[in-house]
Design a protein around this motif. Structure first.
Motif, short mmCIF file in Angstrom:
data_model
loop_
_atom_site.label_atom_id
_atom_site.label_comp_id
_atom_site.label_asym_id
_atom_site.label_seq_id
_atom_site.Cartn_x
_atom_site.Cartn_y
_atom_site.Cartn_z
N MET A 108 45.36 -5.00 0.90
CA MET A 108 45.24 -6.10 -0.07
C MET A 108 43.82 -6.16 -0.64
O MET A 108 43.61 -6.65 -1.74
CB MET A 108 45.63 -7.44 0.56
CG MET A 108 47.07 -7.47 1.07
SD MET A 108 48.30 -6.79 -0.07
CE MET A 108 48.26 -8.01 -1.35
N GLU A 109 42.87 -5.67 0.11
CA GLU A 109 41.46 -5.61 -0.33
C GLU A 109 41.02 -4.15 -0.34
O GLU A 109 41.41 -3.38 0.54
CB GLU A 109 40.59 -6.42 0.63
CG GLU A 109 39.14 -6.48 0.22
CD GLU A 109 38.29 -7.22 1.25
OE1 GLU A 109 37.09 -6.89 1.35
OE2 GLU A 109 38.81 -8.09 1.96
N ALA A 110 40.21 -3.79 -1.32
CA ALA A 110 39.74 -2.41 -1.46
C ALA A 110 38.87 -1.99 -0.29
O ALA A 110 38.15 -2.81 0.28
CB ALA A 110 38.92 -2.27 -2.75
N PRO A 111 38.91 -0.71 0.06
CA PRO A 111 37.97 -0.21 1.06
C PRO A 111 36.57 -0.17 0.45
O PRO A 111 36.41 -0.23 -0.78
CB PRO A 111 38.47 1.20 1.36
CG PRO A 111 39.20 1.61 0.12
CD PRO A 111 39.78 0.35 -0.46
N GLN A 112 35.58 -0.08 1.31
CA GLN A 112 34.21 0.12 0.85
C GLN A 112 33.93 1.61 0.98
O GLN A 112 34.11 2.19 2.05
CB GLN A 112 33.26 -0.69 1.73
CG GLN A 112 31.81 -0.46 1.41
CD GLN A 112 30.93 -1.39 2.22
OE1 GLN A 112 30.82 -2.56 1.89
NE2 GLN A 112 30.32 -0.89 3.28
N ALA A 113 33.52 2.24 -0.10
CA ALA A 113 33.24 3.68 -0.07
C ALA A 113 31.83 3.91 -0.59
O ALA A 113 31.40 3.30 -1.56
CB ALA A 113 34.25 4.43 -0.93
N PHE A 114 31.11 4.79 0.10
CA PHE A 114 29.77 5.16 -0.34
C PHE A 114 29.42 6.53 0.21
O PHE A 114 30.01 6.98 1.20
CB PHE A 114 28.73 4.12 0.08
CG PHE A 114 28.66 3.88 1.57
CD1 PHE A 114 27.83 4.64 2.38
CD2 PHE A 114 29.46 2.92 2.15
CE1 PHE A 114 27.79 4.44 3.75
CE2 PHE A 114 29.42 2.70 3.53
CZ PHE A 114 28.58 3.47 4.33
N PHE A 115 28.50 7.20 -0.47
CA PHE A 115 28.03 8.50 -0.01
C PHE A 115 26.87 8.31 0.95
O PHE A 115 26.00 7.47 0.72
CB PHE A 115 27.55 9.35 -1.20
CG PHE A 115 28.67 9.95 -1.99
CD1 PHE A 115 29.32 11.10 -1.56
CD2 PHE A 115 29.08 9.37 -3.19
CE1 PHE A 115 30.35 11.65 -2.29
CE2 PHE A 115 30.11 9.91 -3.93
CZ PHE A 115 30.75 11.05 -3.48
N PHE A 116 26.87 9.12 2.01
CA PHE A 116 25.68 9.17 2.85
C PHE A 116 24.60 9.85 2.02
O PHE A 116 24.84 10.91 1.44
CB PHE A 116 25.92 10.00 4.12
CG PHE A 116 26.76 9.31 5.15
CD1 PHE A 116 26.28 8.20 5.84
CD2 PHE A 116 28.02 9.78 5.46
CE1 PHE A 116 27.06 7.57 6.80
CE2 PHE A 116 28.80 9.16 6.43
CZ PHE A 116 28.32 8.06 7.10
#
Length: 161
Positions: free
Chosen positions: A75-83
């Motif tokens: 229901m809520e977006a994941p958090q995605a980021f590059f190391f």
């Protein structure tokens, strides 16, 4: 880590657990091209190797993406980021934060980790130049103490890259 990352420490809901188990199984059978999930025992936090697509500025370059799932995923977006160091790209900040609408305002529970990865690879593949966002230094300076990219009010104005 600050209190802004505290939600990632809470246990996933049963719905989130079931959904992520299903997505992980599907990923193992048919991973998206250019991505490799690094297996660990934490269903809530995935580390994924991203390899640039052939014929693009990022061809054969590999970066590490971290995807963290909120308690009430999908229901809520994941958090995605590059190391860091992440790819040099007009929508990727030097701290690894990604300016991509589906990670924020345009998220839909129908999306999956695979669809997020494909969108990120598409964003990389369409880039005409390897450069940081124009406001990189100001943004990164304002993201001290591990602030989540979800705390940013993104302005999605450039859909060309």
């Amino acid at each position: 880590m600050t209190s802004s990352s505290a939600p990632s420490r809470k246990a996933l809901s049963k719905i989130a657990c079931n959904r992520l188990q299903k997505e992980l199984t599907e990923w193992q059978v048919n991973p998206p091209t250019g991505f490799r999930h690094k297996v660990n025992d934490n269903l809530q936090k995935w580390t994924i190797d991203v390899t640039g697509a052939p014929g693009t500025l990022y061809e054969n370059e590999t970066y590490q993406l971290q995807v963290e799932f909120p308690v009430n995923y999908p229901m809520e977006a994941p958090q995605a980021f590059f190391f860091p160091p992440g790819p040099l790209h007009p929508h990727i900040y030097s701290n690894g934060h990604i300016c991509l609408d589906i990670l924020y305002d345009s998220w839909s529970p129908a999306m999956t980790v695979s669809s997020v990865c494909i969108s990120i690879l598409s964003m990389l593949s369409s880039s005409p130049a390897k450069e940081r966002p124009a406001d990189n230094d100001r943004y990164v300076k304002n993201c001290k103490n591990g602030r989540s990219p979800k705390e940013t009010r993104w302005w999605f104005h450039d859909d060309k890259v």
